[in-house]
Design a protein around this motif. Sequence first.
Motif, short mmCIF file in Angstrom:
data_model
loop_
_atom_site.label_atom_id
_atom_site.label_comp_id
_atom_site.label_asym_id
_atom_site.label_seq_id
_atom_site.Cartn_x
_atom_site.Cartn_y
_atom_site.Cartn_z
N PHE A 135 -31.37 -5.90 2.49
CA PHE A 135 -32.58 -6.72 2.53
C PHE A 135 -33.31 -6.68 1.19
CE2 PHE A 135 -37.17 -7.09 3.72
CZ PHE A 135 -37.13 -8.43 4.09
N LEU A 139 -34.15 -9.61 -1.79
CA LEU A 139 -35.54 -9.85 -2.18
C LEU A 139 -35.70 -9.87 -3.69
CD1 LEU A 139 -37.74 -7.64 0.20
CD2 LEU A 139 -37.79 -10.12 0.01
N LEU A 380 -31.07 -13.35 2.78
CA LEU A 380 -32.21 -12.77 3.48
C LEU A 380 -32.11 -13.01 4.99
CD1 LEU A 380 -35.24 -13.61 1.15
CD2 LEU A 380 -34.36 -11.35 1.71
N GLY A 413 -40.89 -7.27 3.61
CA GLY A 413 -40.96 -8.29 2.57
C GLY A 413 -42.35 -8.43 1.98
N SER A 416 -43.25 -5.33 -0.03
CA SER A 416 -42.47 -5.27 -1.27
C SER A 416 -43.21 -5.95 -2.42
CB SER A 416 -41.09 -5.91 -1.08
OG SER A 416 -40.31 -5.19 -0.18
N GLY A 463 -37.11 -1.77 2.39
CA GLY A 463 -37.16 -2.99 1.58
C GLY A 463 -38.02 -2.83 0.35
N ALA A 467 -36.28 -2.79 -3.37
CA ALA A 467 -36.67 -3.90 -4.25
C ALA A 467 -37.33 -3.37 -5.51
CB ALA A 467 -37.61 -4.84 -3.51
#
Length: 663
Positions: A135, A139, A380, A413, A416, A463, A467
């Motif tokens: 994931f 991203l 994603l 998300g 992040s 995530g 990321a």
Amino acid sequence: MDRRVRRHFRHQADKLDASQPEFTIRTVFSGLLIGCLLCFTNLYFGLQTGWISMMSLQSALIGFLLSRFFPTPISPQENVVLQTVAVATGTMPLAAGFVGILPALSLLDEERDGVPPLRLSWIAAVGWSCAVAFFGVFLSPPLRKQVIIEEELAFPSGTATAQLISVLHRIPPPETSAKLRRGYSRLETEDIDAEPALVASAETAETPLVAEETEVATQEGWSALTWSFAASGAMTLSAYFFPVVFSIPLFGTYLAKEWLWTFTPSLSYIGQGIIMGFPTTLSMSLGMLVGWGILSPIATHAGWAQGPVGDMATGARGWILWVSLAIMCVDSLVSLMPVVWEVLYLKIWRGRAKADDGHSEKEPETEDRLVPMRWVIWGLGASVVLGTGLVWLVFGNEGIKPWATFIGFIMGGVLSIFGVRALGETDLNPVSGLGKISQLFFAWIQPGNIVANIIAGGVAEAGAQQAGDLMQDLKTGHLIRASPRAQFYGQLIGSSLSIIVTTTAYTLYNRAYQIPGPSFSAPTAYVWLGLARLLRDGQLPEHCGDFMLAFAALFAMVAAMKAHAARQGAPYAKWIPSGVAFAIGFLNTPSFSLARLIGGIIEHIYYTRMGRDRGGIRLIIIASGFVLGEGVVSVISLVLRTFGVGVASCWGCGHGMCGGCPA
């Protein structure tokens, strides 16, 4: 300008060209090899102290030294891809929660929590890792466009790695000023006399200093790495057979036995201190003094923590854990406030961010070198759907509902964005605080379910953490003009292999040692479980809440001062205590913090006397060997323990703090 400098720049200019080899078999293989070593190392240290390093700079350095055995040297762009693969492989122990989430689930108590301990089998752990491994990778491309290309954030560690690569490969140093932060200006032969800034960079790049540093890396570097690796490995093996080597009662047997004040003269932790730097290790040591030297005795003598000092449930160690949690959360939240303000208010509410649906004018790469947006969208979507299904298969409906896992990915998300921006500005990714935010949210939408609280928090943290680490690599690639698509391939390959490597290593450690236990206390596991229990029951140890509020208020002010000073570029900002590092001093026993402090002092004295320029990378090479030596040789100790080979002597272990010896 000297003719020698002019000739050097003309000769080296082609190394900045995008046509240089990047994604090659030797690059990927070397990156995977280094990444596997980092994976074992990070798992080992993460289970001991909860601290993991992405080691991007060290990966680039070791990759360059390793490439000296190749028929032809690797290009700077190959080195970028190599360290990208290594970082993606080496950071999975944290991204997939092997140092926090999984040990926390194994600590569940059926009588207290309503569910028995959850210990995943090898195949179940692989399924969980697959659920969260990709994931963050998907991203990365859209986040890169925003924070690296459009906003040109600094990402200090990624920039430092780019500068090291420029030194090793004798190419012009990356331009990191506000004006040219996008990376190297295209260096054309006819433009040398017309670009004063590039001329200055050329003169810097060809000074005897840089030539000397490169010679160190190519001639002395491999030797320094080898002997430091061997020294650390030998000390680790001796500590296995004679445990007192790593548990010296430096302050007397009474303080060691009753208050856990021992000293671990581990070269690896000294190396970590060198890599962290003196300001960070100083913050950690201040936390050690306050937590273990002041609060622990107060809680014990006042009767607030009635169990043994080292007991995480009833002892002083468990009592100060809550204060540590308060410090980490408030430090992370305060550090994020400027980022949240800028994103939510200035960019979204006030609409100051201009729309850009096409190829950005700031983007130096062509479309064929970028990751297509359709890959990102499909990736994603697939990672969220696959991840939700895998989490459901591993934990079932009683563990966490699929809709809750889906929300966890969405939160990951969103968080992040904040974590990556904070990392880009301060070099600190507040994943611990972000994970706690997710736990707070899930305590509201799925109250009373401790398992769901921990798992959903882990999904969101994974995530944000992944990321952030990959964004540092993409910043390095941006400055060295490496292909983002090549790095993206490297991230996918590294993450895929690391699933098997990390799961296998964790399974072996679980078979050979009690986790959490004397040898691997997994302190962050207690943080995850403690907060989940607090959110369900609302019960804190006696008088702990007062101290949590006091320290939270204090470090809210400290974090605000540090964030303000950092954004102003004040040189004293690094000396303002870091709340996260201070809290880590609470989580770890003094033995680890003392060793890191020694490393930090060595780093400070060395560079104070030698200067940053003259000091070069010698010390970093040695520190890297120290860290890798113990992490890799610990695998030998693991094998010995698995086959029933015990310690040779427990002499000197009367204080009961030696791993492998009966208390």
